[in-house]
Design a protein around this motif. Sequence first.
Motif, PDB file in Angstrom:
ATOM      1  N   THR A  37       0.773  -1.167  -0.109  1.00 56.60           N
ATOM      2  CA  THR A  37       0.055  -0.049   0.087  1.00 56.60           C
ATOM      3  C   THR A  37       1.006   1.198   0.089  1.00 56.60           C
ATOM      4  O   THR A  37       1.929   1.136   0.773  1.00 56.60           O
ATOM      5  CB  THR A  37      -0.926   0.122   1.303  1.00 56.60           C
ATOM      6  OG1 THR A  37      -1.710  -1.053   1.273  1.00 56.60           O
ATOM      7  CG2 THR A  37      -1.742   1.226   1.277  1.00 56.60           C
ATOM      8  N   ASN A  63     -12.240  -0.041  -6.465  1.00 58.68           N
ATOM      9  CA  ASN A  63     -11.867  -0.478  -5.165  1.00 58.68           C
ATOM     10  C   ASN A  63     -12.385  -1.826  -4.684  1.00 58.68           C
ATOM     11  O   ASN A  63     -13.596  -1.797  -3.880  1.00 58.68           O
ATOM     12  CB  ASN A  63     -11.654   0.390  -4.048  1.00 58.68           C
ATOM     13  CG  ASN A  63     -10.754   0.043  -2.937  1.00 58.68           C
ATOM     14  OD1 ASN A  63     -10.410  -1.148  -2.620  1.00 58.68           O
ATOM     15  ND2 ASN A  63     -10.413   1.140  -1.916  1.00 58.68           N
ATOM     16  N   GLU A 107      -6.857  -3.615  -5.597  1.00 58.77           N
ATOM     17  CA  GLU A 107      -6.995  -4.776  -4.515  1.00 58.77           C
ATOM     18  C   GLU A 107      -7.812  -6.122  -4.976  1.00 58.77           C
ATOM     19  O   GLU A 107      -8.555  -6.436  -4.432  1.00 58.77           O
ATOM     20  CB  GLU A 107      -7.559  -4.292  -3.061  1.00 58.77           C
ATOM     21  CG  GLU A 107      -6.831  -3.098  -2.568  1.00 58.77           C
ATOM     22  CD  GLU A 107      -5.250  -3.075  -2.312  1.00 58.77           C
ATOM     23  OE1 GLU A 107      -4.675  -4.458  -2.617  1.00 58.77           O
ATOM     24  OE2 GLU A 107      -4.499  -2.173  -2.265  1.00 58.77           O
ATOM     25  N   ASN A 148      -1.822  -5.738  -3.143  1.00 60.18           N
ATOM     26  CA  ASN A 148      -0.862  -5.471  -2.162  1.00 60.18           C
ATOM     27  C   ASN A 148      -0.471  -6.973  -1.411  1.00 60.18           C
ATOM     28  O   ASN A 148       0.200  -6.914  -0.482  1.00 60.18           O
ATOM     29  CB  ASN A 148      -1.089  -4.496  -1.083  1.00 60.18           C
ATOM     30  CG  ASN A 148      -2.416  -4.515  -0.561  1.00 60.18           C
ATOM     31  OD1 ASN A 148      -3.014  -5.560  -0.443  1.00 60.18           O
ATOM     32  ND2 ASN A 148      -2.585  -3.805   0.558  1.00 60.18           N
TER      33      ASN A 148
END
Length: 203
Positions: A37, A63, A107, A148
């Motif tokens: 991140t 997201n 993500e 991540n």
Amino acid sequence: ESEQLGIVTQDAKVLTTFRDVKKAAQSSATILLLGETGTGKELFARAVHALSPRVGGPFVLVNMAAMPAGLVESALFGHVRGAFTGAIRDHKGFFEQAHRGTIFLDEIGDLPPEAQAKMLRVLQDGMFDPVGATSPTKVDVRIVAASNKDLRQEISQKRFREDLYFRLKGIDFKLPPLRERMDDVPLLAERFLREAAAKAGRN
């Protein structure tokens, strides 16, 4: 050139990555951005779009980590009126909104398993079924994904499909954290100071 796109760096590795991203942007290949991140994955995704032939089309940011699990399929692929309680009209999902442009799936490791099969179909042939629809929708979309998480570890723990991972991994880039490019700290500090001063109306 990278700074014009918000990527402030003098680190050789990051500049090499930017050069390679610039080349990759000209293709239609799916791009996977990996890193912790705060490493600039969204900035690089926006750079892919800005440097690509699709720059005139939409850039849609999704997201995954912020999306309620029960609404993922409807949000991504849309739904038709009457598909479920509260579906009072047809709804275009993020993929249809990104038609002829770029969709950034941030993500991607948080994508629920039940939606991963549909995502795989989009990557394979650009088609998906909106929730409640009787016929598929086809879109022309460039996919950029980011994570991540260690996706290989997610695969080994049966939380992420291996075939989806390899479809996403058309061209992949690993972005280093700031602690590995400390020479960028003064550049970034000056940039943030200028921005803060401009907002406050001070020199």
